[in-house]
Each structure stands twice: as C-alpha cells, then as structure tokens.
Scaffold this motif. Structure first.
Motif, PDB file in Angstrom:
ATOM      1  N   ILE A   1      -6.362  -1.272  46.953  1.00  0.00           N
ATOM      2  CA  ILE A   1      -6.061  -1.056  45.545  1.00  0.00           C
ATOM      3  C   ILE A   1      -7.169  -1.703  44.731  1.00  0.00           C
ATOM      4  N   ALA A   2      -7.615  -0.998  43.730  1.00  0.00           N
ATOM      5  CA  ALA A   2      -8.635  -1.557  42.834  1.00  0.00           C
ATOM      6  C   ALA A   2      -7.967  -1.869  41.505  1.00  0.00           C
ATOM      7  N   LEU A   3      -7.975  -3.142  41.137  1.00  0.00           N
ATOM      8  CA  LEU A   3      -7.418  -3.593  39.863  1.00  0.00           C
ATOM      9  C   LEU A   3      -8.542  -4.120  39.000  1.00  0.00           C
ATOM     10  N   SER A   4      -8.525  -3.725  37.755  1.00  0.00           N
ATOM     11  CA  SER A   4      -9.520  -4.314  36.856  1.00  0.00           C
ATOM     12  C   SER A   4      -8.753  -5.007  35.732  1.00  0.00           C
ATOM     13  N   VAL A   5      -9.082  -6.248  35.536  1.00  0.00           N
ATOM     14  CA  VAL A   5      -8.372  -7.073  34.556  1.00  0.00           C
ATOM     15  C   VAL A   5      -9.401  -7.727  33.651  1.00  0.00           C
ATOM     16  N   ARG A   6      -9.133  -7.700  32.347  1.00  0.00           N
ATOM     17  CA  ARG A   6      -9.992  -8.421  31.402  1.00  0.00           C
ATOM     18  C   ARG A   6      -9.324  -9.756  31.078  1.00  0.00           C
ATOM     19  N   ALA A   7      -9.999 -10.786  31.385  1.00  0.00           N
ATOM     20  CA  ALA A   7      -9.453 -12.123  31.111  1.00  0.00           C
ATOM     21  C   ALA A   7     -10.617 -13.088  30.884  1.00  0.00           C
ATOM     22  N   ALA A   8     -10.363 -14.076  30.056  1.00  0.00           N
ATOM     23  CA  ALA A   8     -11.388 -15.089  29.822  1.00  0.00           C
ATOM     24  C   ALA A   8     -11.533 -15.947  31.063  1.00  0.00           C
ATOM     25  N   LYS A   9     -10.415 -16.273  31.661  1.00  0.00           N
ATOM     26  CA  LYS A   9     -10.444 -17.073  32.872  1.00  0.00           C
ATOM     27  C   LYS A   9      -9.446 -16.471  33.848  1.00  0.00           C
ATOM     28  N   MET A  10      -9.914 -16.107  35.030  1.00  0.00           N
ATOM     29  CA  MET A  10      -9.068 -15.487  36.042  1.00  0.00           C
ATOM     30  C   MET A  10      -8.335 -16.581  36.797  1.00  0.00           C
ATOM     31  N   THR A  11      -7.020 -16.592  36.614  1.00  0.00           N
ATOM     32  CA  THR A  11      -6.196 -17.575  37.327  1.00  0.00           C
ATOM     33  C   THR A  11      -5.206 -16.822  38.206  1.00  0.00           C
ATOM     34  N   GLY A  12      -4.491 -17.534  38.998  1.00  0.00           N
ATOM     35  CA  GLY A  12      -3.488 -16.941  39.887  1.00  0.00           C
ATOM     36  C   GLY A  12      -2.363 -16.273  39.109  1.00  0.00           C
ATOM     37  N   THR A  13      -1.967 -16.852  37.996  1.00  0.00           N
ATOM     38  CA  THR A  13      -0.878 -16.271  37.198  1.00  0.00           C
ATOM     39  C   THR A  13      -1.311 -14.964  36.549  1.00  0.00           C
TER      40      THR A  13
ATOM     41  N   LYS B   1      -1.285 -12.437  39.311  1.00  0.00           N
ATOM     42  CA  LYS B   1       0.100 -12.126  39.655  1.00  0.00           C
ATOM     43  C   LYS B   1       0.716 -11.179  38.627  1.00  0.00           C
ATOM     44  N   ALA B   2       0.481 -11.425  37.349  1.00  0.00           N
ATOM     45  CA  ALA B   2       1.017 -10.576  36.287  1.00  0.00           C
ATOM     46  C   ALA B   2       0.418  -9.167  36.369  1.00  0.00           C
ATOM     47  N   ALA B   3      -0.868  -9.046  36.667  1.00  0.00           N
ATOM     48  CA  ALA B   3      -1.523  -7.745  36.791  1.00  0.00           C
ATOM     49  C   ALA B   3      -0.948  -6.958  37.963  1.00  0.00           C
ATOM     50  N   MET B   4      -0.701  -7.640  39.081  1.00  0.00           N
ATOM     51  CA  MET B   4      -0.138  -6.963  40.251  1.00  0.00           C
ATOM     52  C   MET B   4       1.297  -6.511  39.990  1.00  0.00           C
ATOM     53  N   ARG B   5       2.101  -7.335  39.277  1.00  0.00           N
ATOM     54  CA  ARG B   5       3.469  -6.940  38.939  1.00  0.00           C
ATOM     55  C   ARG B   5       3.466  -5.705  38.039  1.00  0.00           C
ATOM     56  N   LYS B   6       2.565  -5.684  37.080  1.00  0.00           N
ATOM     57  CA  LYS B   6       2.473  -4.538  36.180  1.00  0.00           C
ATOM     58  C   LYS B   6       2.083  -3.279  36.962  1.00  0.00           C
ATOM     59  N   PHE B   7       1.148  -3.412  37.894  1.00  0.00           N
ATOM     60  CA  PHE B   7       0.730  -2.293  38.719  1.00  0.00           C
ATOM     61  C   PHE B   7       1.904  -1.760  39.543  1.00  0.00           C
ATOM     62  N   LEU B   8       2.674  -2.656  40.172  1.00  0.00           N
ATOM     63  CA  LEU B   8       3.815  -2.246  40.983  1.00  0.00           C
ATOM     64  C   LEU B   8       4.904  -1.573  40.145  1.00  0.00           C
ATOM     65  N   ALA B   9       5.107  -2.071  38.933  1.00  0.00           N
ATOM     66  CA  ALA B   9       6.101  -1.458  38.038  1.00  0.00           C
ATOM     67  C   ALA B   9       5.677  -0.029  37.685  1.00  0.00           C
ATOM     68  N   GLU B  10       4.391   0.198  37.417  1.00  0.00           N
ATOM     69  CA  GLU B  10       3.876   1.543  37.109  1.00  0.00           C
ATOM     70  C   GLU B  10       4.042   2.467  38.319  1.00  0.00           C
TER      71      GLU B  10
END
Length: 173
Positions: A10-22, A25-34
């Motif tokens: 799976i390729a996820l692209s996330v825009r964030a100032a600082k990439m943290t575990g949370t 985790k939030a990006a993966m949950r959103k992907f699974l919900a979609e």
C-alpha cells in the motif's frame, strides 16, 4: 509445510510537519475506513443488480417453469399444423408469453400452446392472423407447380413456332 502468504503493498502519502507514530496510525485508520466504505458500496451494487435480474420477467417463448413462475393462470390451445415457426413469429409480434409442447404420441403430432389467461384477447387476434396466413398459403399454388406449368406452356409455344416455320419453308420451296 510451507504456507502461502499473500502480501499486499500500500502506498500512503501524508503531509505532516513531523511524522510521528500517531500521525501514521491515524492515516492508516482513515485508509482502512475508506476501504470498508468501498467494499460496502460494491456489495450494495451487486445486491441491487441481482434484485434487478430477479425482477426481470422473460417475454415471448418461455419454459413452462418460467411461465408458471409468474403466478398467473394459464390457458392452452391445440394446434395441429406442423409449420409452427410461423405461429412463433406472430406470437413474438404480439408480445405474447407462451410455451409450446409437442404431443408426438399421435400420428400427426399436435402442438399445445400454453399462454397467460390475461392474454386471451391478444392471443385470439394472433390466432386469427396465423390462420389467415395459413389459408392464404394453401390457396396459393406452390412455386414448383407454377414453374412446371410455365415450362409446359413454353414447350407448347416452342412446338407451335417450329410447326409454323416448317409450313412456311414447305410453301416457299
């Protein structure tokens, strides 16, 4: 024993100032919900298509099972003519739901036409047209008979022409 493992990438692209575990985790949950939404939408579409298929009522020539499955009273008529294809054409023209059964136990086979009782008026008009067509066919001589008659006439005319030529040749000499 070696088990097969299905791997998916799976390729996820996330825009964030600082990439943290949370954030991950939030990006993966959103992907699974979609993904779940898409799966539900797809299953709803397939269920709708299946319901539409069941709702479709067959038209024209049908099996007895299909005809009886429409929960209507059936009526039948006996037809003794062997040329039943012409009746099928007329029945399609009048959009009659019918079934043909052949009774081969009799020496000239009989056909029994089953149709919906509510189509009685339409069926009578179709049968009138069918019988008129059959009467017209019997009244009209076959093509072979007409051809043989025409050949005989042409031979007769040819003989007469030759006789005239012979007479004319005999007189001129």
């Amino acid at each position: 024993m070696q088990e097969e493992v299905n791997e998916k990438t799976i390729a996820l692209s996330v825009r964030a100032a600082k990439m943290t575990g949370t954030v991950l985790k939030a990006a993966m949950r959103k992907f699974l919900a979609e993904q779940e939404k898409a799966k539900q939408k797809h299953s709803a579409k397939t269920a709708q298509k299946q319901a539409e298929k069941k709702a479709e009522v067959p038209k024209g020539k049908q099996t007895m099972k299909q005809l009886m499955g429409q929960n209507t009273q059936l009526t039948n008529i006996e037809v003794t003519d062997g040329n039943i294809k012409s009746f099928e054409r007329i029945a399609r023209k009048y959009q009659i739901d019918f079934n043909l059964k052949k009774d081969a136990s009799l020496s000239p086979p009989k056909y029994i036409v089953f149709f919906k009782a509510k189509d009685v008026d339409v069926m009578t008009s179709a049968f009138k047209e069918y019988s008129a067509k059959q009467l017209k066919k019997t009244a009209k001589p076959s093509l072979r008979k007409r051809l043989s008659k025409a050949i005989q006439q042409s031979r007769k005319q040819h003989r007469q022409k030759q006789r005239r030529k012979q007479r004319e040749q005999g007189q001129s000499l």
